[in-house]
Scaffold this motif. Structure first.
Motif, mmCIF file in Angstrom:
data_model
loop_
_atom_site.group_PDB
_atom_site.id
_atom_site.type_symbol
_atom_site.label_atom_id
_atom_site.label_comp_id
_atom_site.label_asym_id
_atom_site.label_seq_id
_atom_site.Cartn_x
_atom_site.Cartn_y
_atom_site.Cartn_z
ATOM 1 N N UNK A 181 -1.784 3.000 22.306
ATOM 2 C CA UNK A 181 -3.351 3.768 21.330
ATOM 3 C C UNK A 181 -3.019 4.276 20.211
ATOM 4 N N UNK A 182 -1.882 5.076 19.848
ATOM 5 C CA UNK A 182 -1.775 5.883 18.276
ATOM 6 C C UNK A 182 -1.238 4.979 16.775
ATOM 7 N N UNK A 183 -0.251 3.970 17.773
ATOM 8 C CA UNK A 183 -0.045 3.304 16.423
ATOM 9 C C UNK A 183 -0.581 2.225 15.614
ATOM 10 N N UNK A 184 -2.118 1.603 16.904
ATOM 11 C CA UNK A 184 -3.388 0.482 17.635
ATOM 12 C C UNK A 184 -4.053 1.577 15.871
ATOM 13 N N UNK A 185 -4.527 2.857 16.470
ATOM 14 C CA UNK A 185 -5.349 3.953 15.346
ATOM 15 C C UNK A 185 -5.040 3.962 13.975
ATOM 16 N N UNK A 186 -3.249 4.139 13.687
ATOM 17 C CA UNK A 186 -3.170 4.177 12.517
ATOM 18 C C UNK A 186 -3.462 2.555 11.971
ATOM 19 N N UNK A 187 -3.431 1.659 12.282
ATOM 20 C CA UNK A 187 -2.940 0.332 12.035
ATOM 21 C C UNK A 187 -4.438 0.919 11.733
ATOM 22 N N UNK A 188 -5.337 -0.078 12.682
ATOM 23 C CA UNK A 188 -6.735 0.087 11.730
ATOM 24 C C UNK A 188 -7.212 1.282 11.089
ATOM 25 N N UNK A 189 -6.872 2.130 10.989
ATOM 26 C CA UNK A 189 -7.506 3.448 9.362
ATOM 27 C C UNK A 189 -6.958 2.828 8.417
ATOM 28 N N UNK A 190 -5.281 2.110 8.375
ATOM 29 C CA UNK A 190 -4.319 2.053 7.262
ATOM 30 C C UNK A 190 -5.109 0.428 6.907
ATOM 31 N N UNK A 191 -5.617 -0.405 7.764
ATOM 32 C CA UNK A 191 -5.930 -1.939 7.231
ATOM 33 C C UNK A 191 -7.939 -1.430 7.009
ATOM 34 N N UNK A 192 -8.540 -0.459 7.003
ATOM 35 C CA UNK A 192 -9.590 0.378 6.014
ATOM 36 C C UNK A 192 -9.862 0.990 4.985
ATOM 37 N N UNK A 193 -8.852 1.447 4.746
ATOM 38 C CA UNK A 193 -7.864 1.299 3.367
ATOM 39 C C UNK A 193 -8.107 0.962 2.660
ATOM 40 N N UNK A 194 -7.182 -0.970 2.514
ATOM 41 C CA UNK A 194 -7.055 -2.027 2.094
ATOM 42 C C UNK A 194 -8.100 -2.438 2.398
ATOM 43 N N UNK A 245 1.173 -0.868 -0.034
ATOM 44 C CA UNK A 245 -0.200 0.072 -0.100
ATOM 45 C C UNK A 245 1.177 1.046 -0.695
ATOM 46 N N UNK A 246 2.447 1.294 -0.123
ATOM 47 C CA UNK A 246 2.760 2.385 -0.394
ATOM 48 C C UNK A 246 3.478 2.975 1.478
ATOM 49 N N UNK A 247 3.170 1.935 2.821
ATOM 50 C CA UNK A 247 3.224 2.984 3.884
ATOM 51 C C UNK A 247 3.958 1.857 4.591
ATOM 52 N N UNK A 248 4.613 1.381 3.667
ATOM 53 C CA UNK A 248 6.069 1.082 5.060
ATOM 54 C C UNK A 248 7.379 0.692 3.816
ATOM 55 N N UNK A 249 8.086 1.497 4.380
ATOM 56 C CA UNK A 249 9.309 1.889 3.062
ATOM 57 C C UNK A 249 10.773 2.236 3.470
ATOM 58 N N UNK A 250 11.622 2.283 3.296
ATOM 59 C CA UNK A 250 13.271 1.779 4.022
ATOM 60 C C UNK A 250 14.238 2.849 3.554
ATOM 61 N N UNK A 251 14.102 4.204 4.153
ATOM 62 C CA UNK A 251 15.652 5.507 4.501
ATOM 63 C C UNK A 251 16.148 4.903 4.500
ATOM 64 N N UNK A 252 18.153 6.269 4.797
ATOM 65 C CA UNK A 252 18.364 6.602 5.750
ATOM 66 C C UNK A 252 18.242 7.963 6.550
ATOM 67 N N UNK A 253 18.622 7.651 7.964
ATOM 68 C CA UNK A 253 17.960 8.752 8.154
ATOM 69 C C UNK A 253 18.475 8.815 10.016
ATOM 70 N N UNK A 254 19.263 9.189 10.421
ATOM 71 C CA UNK A 254 19.419 9.915 12.105
ATOM 72 C C UNK A 254 18.007 8.616 12.535
ATOM 73 N N UNK A 255 18.689 7.857 13.137
ATOM 74 C CA UNK A 255 17.750 7.586 14.306
ATOM 75 C C UNK A 255 18.346 7.981 15.853
ATOM 76 N N UNK A 256 18.058 7.584 17.052
ATOM 77 C CA UNK A 256 18.169 7.844 18.230
ATOM 78 C C UNK A 256 18.706 6.213 18.857
#
Length: 827
Positions: free
Chosen positions: A544-557, A146-157
């Motif tokens: 709680x935030x991630x679960x909400x994102x997840x359901x919205x993504x599954x809804x759109x799929x 769905x274009x919602x997972x991607x790989x990128x180089x980035x500064x991380x903690x």
């Protein structure tokens, strides 16, 4: 002789019986309305302490109550089993994380059963088992498609001790790792992200769900939506292709006041623009800033510093050359990684300008400004000055006017930016779900075919942290073939953030044994969304935030038909000991097992609900639980000791101290009973467990007086006892079940209907209260029959008719005849 209350024996007896009879297993082919009541599942830390029970026991009481009200209640439990704590504990003990985790699950399952919960254990989920994480990997592939997972180089903690990447949410107080307390540094790595920012606006909305306001505010602030403009500053440096630097600002009305620009140390233009004589100083500053977390860099307590890189841009609005600096308070991850500095109208820029003696140009005049210099930054609305053709405009209008001008010239545009970053899910650790991706020299990044899932964790990997994924050195895991061209290829060696596992576990409970899909769509349609979700507020901007994102993504799929996972959210407080939160490091953890062994699970359950309002939490006190134990013993004796009715005259003399008949006493008992049903029901609906327990205690005490007086018929007495047991059943399920059986009822009390109250019967009886002043009638007031002396005197003194006779008088005496008269003696 009356048998002694033995909670240990009784609780084991009924736990066995309920399990054998599968009493709490639920199905979807049920005519009752469904209710999905879920408590956040436990992390497999080894032992449940009283803090866990405080989250779990009250939610179980509520689920039992709704079941007796006639709902088909799903109240499941499982285990959040992947993650750093289990891996670190296994390393410390020299055993495999799987072994450590499954041992913990066995122990925690035993403790949960000892609580007497109504969990449907046939629906248990364990996130570290392949039958679960196969579908976690499947969801990753769906997000990738769905274009919602991607790989990128980035500064991380990066936590040097845990040797892993941390999400921003896992970096706490002063920039340390939430797991081990080590100072977090920044590091560039190729990472996998979920494009959560696509849902930023929707995640700020909480329409149609009943959540605490503070959680909604925390989530909105975490998204951090800012409305403003993107402005282009001209760049003309020999040998550099870039001809502009763009900044985002929420105050385009101040653009004429820009006196310097600040880039993030990580900005890709820094290396290109830095002059040779500034190179060593700039590189030293960049190295220093990378040792700090974002939280440290943004701290309001940290003095702002930076370095001039020897380059300039041009403010197109004024034609001024603007020096370019780098400073660690600017982040590459927010906006464009570049900031226009307007020291006259920004406190941070003002401090920076003062420190480095940079110009401060006022362009928004405060009310009454006479043209003098400002002693501090002026950040409020005002009138535009020193701003060319925009002089005289109110600054709020100036925002729109400047945006129109910039867009007309092609020098900028209106823009929105967010504090929210995409969800970094890569972890360089062993104990997590492997990311199902393959790297092929010919084909590039290739997803693992669905039929090849799960990608199993190798059992023989050396899982000690090295700074890279332990899977990288397990050749049998890494080496594979490309699914597209069959050439030799390498597997992704990072594992997924454990929040991925908990972002969908509530869906799996609907059909935990489905092996053809992550869930049975029809069963999810029946049960979801969760009707009541309970757990800690600390999960507001993570789980709680991630679960909400997840359901919205599954809804759109098209995988689910709803937009929010949890219709109602309730956050319980925290149980503390000696004024401190329980933790292993403090050595103040209280385990429930010893109290269950001594006093019984019902006593522990009841005490945890009585100790304080559930949303607030409270202090654990051994004397408090002893009092609850004594109450349950009184209930035992009250129910099982023989009831002996006495003659009406003797009974009423003892109970009421007045002449009355047995019907009046039974009416009073009926009134108190129906009021108690109403009170307990209302409190359970609103999760007010402490006042619910208090009401049951008061009812117990009242029934004890009735019994001592022997003032009602046996049938009325037995009916009152039945109601007491039914009201007690959700709180003390074992005791109520045992007493239900011993009083001759059919098994099980937990299959009985919840008592209903009659509003008419629950109404207080009323009497006429005569009010006299110096023995003369001055008023008559209708009052409840059970009014107290203090309440009666208060009403008498507040009567408007009576007040006229008290004016300028001194009250010498207040005479009260219970339920009949108040006589005020005045002079």
């Amino acid at each position: 002789m009356l048998a002694k209350y033995n909670p240990q024996e009784i609780e084991k007896k009924w736990q066995r019986r309920w399990a054998e009879d599968r009493l709490y297993e639920v199905t979807e082919d049920d005519t009752r309305p469904k209710l999905y009541a879920l408590t956040m599942f436990a992390y497999t830390s080894g032992d449940l302490h009283i803090g866990h029970w405080y989250a779990l026991a009250p939610s179980d009481v509520h689920a039992r109550f709704k079941r007796m009200q006639g709902y088909n209640v799903l109240h499941p439990m499982g285990f959040d089993a992947f993650g750093l704590p289990a891996e670190n504990a296994a390393i410390k003990r020299g055993i495999h994380p799987f072994t450590w985790t499954m041992q913990n699950i066995d122990n925690m399952r035993r403790q949960l059963r000892s609580m007497g919960t109504i969990y449907d254990w046939s629906r248990e989920v364990v996130t570290c088992l392949p039958e679960y994480y196969k579908w976690t990997q499947w969801f990753f592939l769906k997000l990738y498609e769905a274009g919602l997972a991607y790989r990128a180089k980035a500064p991380v903690n990066w936590c040097p001790r845990c040797q892993t990447v941390l999400a921003n949410e896992q970096v706490v107080g002063g920039g340390v790792c939430e797991r081990c307390g080590t100072a977090v540094i920044r590091r560039d790595l190729a990472q996998w992200f979920f494009r959560i920012t696509k849902y930023a606006d929707e995640l700020m909305q909480h329409d149609g769900i009943d959540w605490p306001e503070r959680i909604k505010i925390m989530q909105r602030n975490w998204v951090g939506k800012s409305v403003g403009a993107e402005i282009s500053f001209a760049l003309d440096c020999p040998g550099i292709d870039e001809k502009e630097i763009r900044v985002f600002t929420t105050r385009p009305d101040t653009a004429f006041g820009v006196t310097f620009m600040v880039l993030a140390p990580e900005h890709p233009l820094v290396a290109k623009l830095t002059s040779p004589e500034k190179k060593a100083e700039v590189e030293a500053y960049i190295t220093r800033s990378r040792r700090q977390s974002e939280i440290e860099r943004l701290s309001t307590e940290k003095e702002k510093d930076g370095v001039f890189i020897g380059a300039y841009v041009v403010n197109r609005l004024t034609g001024d050359k603007v020096p370019v600096w780098i400073a660690d308070y600017v982040l590459m991850s927010y906006g464009t990684g570049a900031v226009m500095a307007v020291p006259a109208h920004d406190e941070r820029d003002y401090a920076f300008a003062k420190k480095y003696n940079l110009p401060i140009k006022l362009v928004i005049a405060p009310p009454g400004w006479q043209g003098g210099k400002l002693a501090e930054a002026y950040t409020e609305p005002g009138t535009m000055v020193n701003s060319g053709q925009f002089d005289g405009l109110p600054s709020q209008q100036g925002i729109e006017a400047i945006c129109d001008f910039l867009e007309g010239k092609g020098w900028g545009k209106r823009a929105i930016t967010y504090r929210l970053r995409d969800w970094l899910i890569s972890r360089q650790r062993y104990w997590g779900a492997p990311i199902p991706m393959i790297y092929c020299e010919k084909c590039g990044i290739v997803p693992v075919p669905e039929e090849d899932l799960p990608v199993l964790l190798p059992e023989n990997a050396d899982f000690k942290p090295t700074g890279e994924s332990p899977l990288k050195y397990c050749e049998e895991f890494v080496n594979t073939t490309c699914p597209r061209c069959s050439a030799p290829a390498k597997r992704e060696t990072d594992t997924m953030d454990t929040f991925m596992c908990s972002s969908w576990y509530f869906l799996r409970y609907a059909s935990p044994h489905c092996d053809t899909a992550p869930f049975d769509a029809e069963k999810v349609k029946y049960w979801l969304p969760v009707d009541l979700y309970t757990g800690g507020a600390e999960h507001a901007v993570m789980h709680l935030f991630y679960a909400r994102f997840f359901i919205k993504a599954l809804r759109d799929m098209g995988l689910v038909s709803f937009s929010e996972p949890f219709s109602r959210l309730f956050n319980q407080g925290v149980i503390i000991v000696e004024k401190q939160k329980m933790s292993k490091s403090r050595g103040n953890v209280i385990t429930p097992d010893e109290y269950v062994s001594e006093l019984g699970a019902d006593a522990v359950r009841a005490y945890l609900m009585f100790v304080a309002p559930w949303e607030q939490g409270g202090e654990w006190d051994d004397s408090g639980i002893s009092g609850i134990s004594r109450w349950l013993n009184r209930v035992w004796n009250l129910v099982l000791e023989e009831y002996k009715p006495r003659t009406p005259d003797h009974a009423l003399e003892k109970l009421k101290g007045e002449q009355a008949d047995i019907e009046q006493v039974e009416r009073e008992l009926s009134r108190i009973t129906h009021q108690t049903i109403r009170k307990v029901t209302g409190d359970l609906e609103k999760l007010r467990f402490n006042t619910m327990i208090a009401a049951l205690m008061e009812f117990t005490n009242y029934l004890a007086k009735v019994k001592e007086a022997g003032s009602v018929t046996p049938s009325v007495w037995n009916e009152s006892i039945d109601i007491l047991l039914l009201l007690l059943a959700p709180t003390a399920p074992h005791l109520a079940e045992e007493l239900w059986e011993r009083t001759g009822h059919n098994y099980s009390i937990h299959n009985q209907s919840w008592p209903q109250w009659d509003e008419e019967l629950a109404k207080d009886e009323e009497v006429t209260l005569v009010v006299q002043v110096n023995g003369k009638l001055r008023d008559k007031i209708i009052v409840p029959a059970g009014i107290t002396e203090a309440e009666a005197k208060k009403l008498a003194l507040e009567s408007q008719r009576v007040k006229a006779y008290l004016k300028d008088k001194v009250t010498l005496k207040e005479i009260y005849v219970p339920g009949k008269l108040v006589n005020l003696v005045v002079r």
